[in-house]
Design a protein around this motif. Structure first.
Motif, PDB file in Angstrom:
ATOM      1  N   GLY A 270     -13.800  15.163  25.192  1.00  0.00           N
ATOM      2  CA  GLY A 270     -14.580  16.358  24.914  1.00  0.00           C
ATOM      3  C   GLY A 270     -14.451  16.902  23.513  1.00  0.00           C
ATOM      4  O   GLY A 270     -15.005  17.968  23.216  1.00  0.00           O
ATOM      5  N   ARG A 271     -13.741  16.217  22.657  1.00  0.00           N
ATOM      6  CA  ARG A 271     -13.429  16.753  21.332  1.00  0.00           C
ATOM      7  C   ARG A 271     -14.672  17.252  20.588  1.00  0.00           C
ATOM      8  O   ARG A 271     -14.679  18.367  20.054  1.00  0.00           O
ATOM      9  CB  ARG A 271     -12.711  15.680  20.502  1.00  0.00           C
ATOM     10  N   GLU A 272     -15.723  16.460  20.563  1.00  0.00           N
ATOM     11  CA  GLU A 272     -16.915  16.845  19.803  1.00  0.00           C
ATOM     12  C   GLU A 272     -17.565  18.102  20.388  1.00  0.00           C
ATOM     13  O   GLU A 272     -17.931  19.022  19.648  1.00  0.00           O
ATOM     14  CB  GLU A 272     -17.928  15.694  19.793  1.00  0.00           C
ATOM     15  N   ASP A 273     -17.705  18.160  21.711  1.00  0.00           N
ATOM     16  CA  ASP A 273     -18.317  19.334  22.351  1.00  0.00           C
ATOM     17  C   ASP A 273     -17.461  20.582  22.157  1.00  0.00           C
ATOM     18  O   ASP A 273     -17.981  21.683  21.941  1.00  0.00           O
ATOM     19  CB  ASP A 273     -18.505  19.084  23.848  1.00  0.00           C
ATOM     20  N   ILE A 274     -16.145  20.419  22.241  1.00  0.00           N
ATOM     21  CA  ILE A 274     -15.232  21.556  22.095  1.00  0.00           C
ATOM     22  C   ILE A 274     -15.303  22.118  20.676  1.00  0.00           C
ATOM     23  O   ILE A 274     -15.373  23.338  20.478  1.00  0.00           O
ATOM     24  CB  ILE A 274     -13.793  21.134  22.458  1.00  0.00           C
ATOM     25  N   LEU A 275     -15.319  21.231  19.700  1.00  0.00           N
ATOM     26  CA  LEU A 275     -15.407  21.685  18.312  1.00  0.00           C
ATOM     27  C   LEU A 275     -16.763  22.300  18.015  1.00  0.00           C
ATOM     28  O   LEU A 275     -16.870  23.308  17.304  1.00  0.00           O
ATOM     29  CB  LEU A 275     -15.142  20.510  17.359  1.00  0.00           C
ATOM     30  N   GLN A 276     -17.818  21.728  18.577  1.00  0.00           N
ATOM     31  CA  GLN A 276     -19.160  22.241  18.336  1.00  0.00           C
ATOM     32  C   GLN A 276     -19.348  23.635  18.920  1.00  0.00           C
ATOM     33  O   GLN A 276     -20.107  24.445  18.381  1.00  0.00           O
ATOM     34  CB  GLN A 276     -20.196  21.284  18.937  1.00  0.00           C
ATOM     35  N   ALA A 277     -18.653  23.935  20.016  1.00  0.00           N
ATOM     36  CA  ALA A 277     -18.753  25.264  20.622  1.00  0.00           C
ATOM     37  C   ALA A 277     -18.226  26.340  19.687  1.00  0.00           C
ATOM     38  O   ALA A 277     -18.647  27.500  19.751  1.00  0.00           O
ATOM     39  CB  ALA A 277     -17.984  25.298  21.947  1.00  0.00           C
ATOM     40  N   ASP A 278     -17.275  25.973  18.821  1.00  0.00           N
ATOM     41  CA  ASP A 278     -16.739  26.885  17.799  1.00  0.00           C
ATOM     42  C   ASP A 278     -16.318  28.222  18.400  1.00  0.00           C
ATOM     43  O   ASP A 278     -16.738  29.292  17.970  1.00  0.00           O
ATOM     44  CB  ASP A 278     -17.782  27.109  16.690  1.00  0.00           C
ATOM     45  N   SER A 279     -15.468  28.144  19.398  1.00  0.00           N
ATOM     46  CA  SER A 279     -15.021  29.349  20.104  1.00  0.00           C
ATOM     47  C   SER A 279     -14.053  30.166  19.259  1.00  0.00           C
ATOM     48  O   SER A 279     -13.529  29.697  18.240  1.00  0.00           O
ATOM     49  CB  SER A 279     -14.323  28.951  21.404  1.00  0.00           C
TER      50      SER A 279
END
Length: 475
Positions: free
Chosen positions: A455-464
């Motif tokens: 999930g690294r890409e999705d997690i980083l893209q979320a920019d929480s």
């Protein structure tokens, strides 16, 4: 008369009556999976001989704690969604895209272990993949009131911009409802009645009107409860107003969902008027103090609900944002936050807190005839708590008694020494007897590492917010 287990010389907290039903120098007899008798030690020792005697001097003997709302599968992503805005879409969803059925089951096992180690014996578990998670309860020996979480949210829901109307997919709802019905048909009243199953619509904003009505009909057909998030956040209210032009509770009232079948979870955004409507309808409420305090910074209206004549209990909710599934934690949070909310230290007493994690939570789940208090004929779900732990010492019994306040405001869960569920000793001297704790933790850790990698890409893209905080900490 013969008993399998006789517990003697303890501070027996029965939860019978309006208070806590304390019996000093109390005893309890167990036969099979039920309580034979509760009373004074001298009386029960003269009436019963037992295969096993448990000495409870300087210990509390009380009903096992009831967690009325928990998502055990979510614990596989513990601690990824606190200290941030939009905990669900930016915090949880980017991870959940990459959580497999096997991952959720491994996380669930660790979460159940955590609960038992801190005194929980009954879990109102409400999650995906429940037809697999149920086997954790079978193995570990806990009591569970299970529901598959039913919604129509597509797998790529995390791609939906914040604030936009959720897309709903009928096929997703059909699949999840089928799993819920399979759960009920295969596992309800299984394990000698230790595992029971109900329906679990996730929320009125996460499924179509058509599916909601179908579930309502099934509730009537099966004569069972509906475990559902209601007014759980401003996100839900926004979705309901966009889709139906009305707030959640008005919508549910209009569509005849407000009745004794409904377990309304959170009510975070409910007004006082809406809270009173739900309470007077016969529906019950679950309050998750730690979770809602951390993820929303709010205090749901449990006190108003109880004052309006409703039945309410406590739950621990989810580990991504609450981090802790420990009912002692929930009792303390619930009492303190409501005192602060009202500006009155006398409200939400320790007695109300401990009842809300035992008999009242059992009422919410519809199983108070079996658990939640210590009474002859009820199931033998019992915990023993060591009063000689520093956190619970010293003990006063006269002229005032400090045991209940200390359990609520001081206990941290490690003081629970023994857990008996359905008449069987599941934990003794803090050691679980049914599962390998270290192995369960290792398996969950390996699964979590795989989720993070995929999930690294999705997690980083979320920019929480939590990512931004981590960057600042590295400066």
């Amino acid at each position: 008369m013969h008993a399998d287990i006789l517990i003697t010389n303890g501070f027996v907290v029965t939860m019978e009556g309006k208070g806590v039903g304390m019996i000093e120098d109390g005893a309890l007899a167990i036969k099979g999976n039920k309580i034979l008798a509760v009373g004074k030690t001298d009386e029960l020792k003269s009436q019963y001989n037992a295969d096993r005697l448990i000495e409870a001097k300087n210990k509390v003997v009380m009903p096992g704690l009831v967690d009325a709302h928990i998502h055990t599968g979510l614990s596989i992503i513990r601690g990824v969604a606190q200290d941030m805005n939009d905990w669900m879409q930016k915090g949880i969803w980017p991870f959940m895209k990459h959580v497999s059925r096997e991952d959720a089951v491994k996380g669930s096992m660790v979460n159940i272990i955590e609960g038992i180690q801190s005194g929980t014996t009954t879990f109102g578990d409400y999650d995906s993949y429940m037809t697999d998670i149920v086997h954790n309860y079978v193995k570990i020996g806990a009591r569970a009131r299970l529901a598959e979480m039913v919604n129509e949210m597509p797998p790529d829901i995390s791609n939906t911009p914040v604030g936009e109307l959720y897309p709903l997919e009928k096929s997703v709802g059909e699949e999840k409802l089928a799993r819920n019905l399979e759960l009920m048909e295969k596992y309800n009243e299984s394990e000698n009645g230790r595992i029971t199953c109900i329906l679990g619509p996730q929320g009125p904003d996460m499924m179509s009107h058509e599916l909601l009505n179908e579930i309502k009909g099934l509730g009537e057909k099966y004569n069972t409860k509906l475990h559902m998030h209601v007014a759980q956040g401003d996100r839900e209210i926004n979705q309901m107003e966009k889709r139906y032009g009305k707030r959640s509770i008005a919508f549910l009232e209009e569509n005849e969902f407000l009745n004794e079948r409904l377990i309304a979870v959170h009510l975070t955004e409910a007004t006082d008027e809406e809270t009173e409507i739900v309470a007077k309808s016969g529906a019950s409420m679950t309050y998750c103090a730690g979770s809602i305090g951390i993820i929303d910074g709010l205090v749901p209206p449990m006190l108003k609900f109880v004052e309006s004549g409703g039945t309410a209990g406590l739950g621990s909710d989810q580990a991504p944002g609450n981090n802790s599934n420990n009912m002692f934690n929930e009792m303390k949070f619930a009492a303190i936050l409501n005192k602060v909310k009202r500006g009155n230290p006398a409200v939400f007493s320790a007695t109300l807190a401990i009842r809300s994690a035992t008999i009242e939570a059992a009422k919410v789940l519809g199983i108070d005839h079996e658990v939640g208090s210590l009474k002859a004929g009820k199931k033998a779900d019992i915990i023993l708590i060591d009063l000689e732990e520093p956190s619970l010492s010293p003990v006063f019994t006269s002229p005032v008694r400090n045991i209940i306040p200390n359990l609520v405001y001081s206990a941290r869960g490690h003081e629970v020494e023994t857990s008996i569920i359905d008449g069987k000793v599941v934990m003794e001297n803090r050691q679980l007897l049914t599962v390998d704790v270290k192995q369960a933790v290792r398996e969950a850790q390996k699964a979590a590492e795989g989720i993070a990698e995929r999930g690294r890409e999705d997690i980083l893209q979320a920019d929480s917010d939590i990512l931004a905080m981590m960057r600042e900490e590295m400066l």
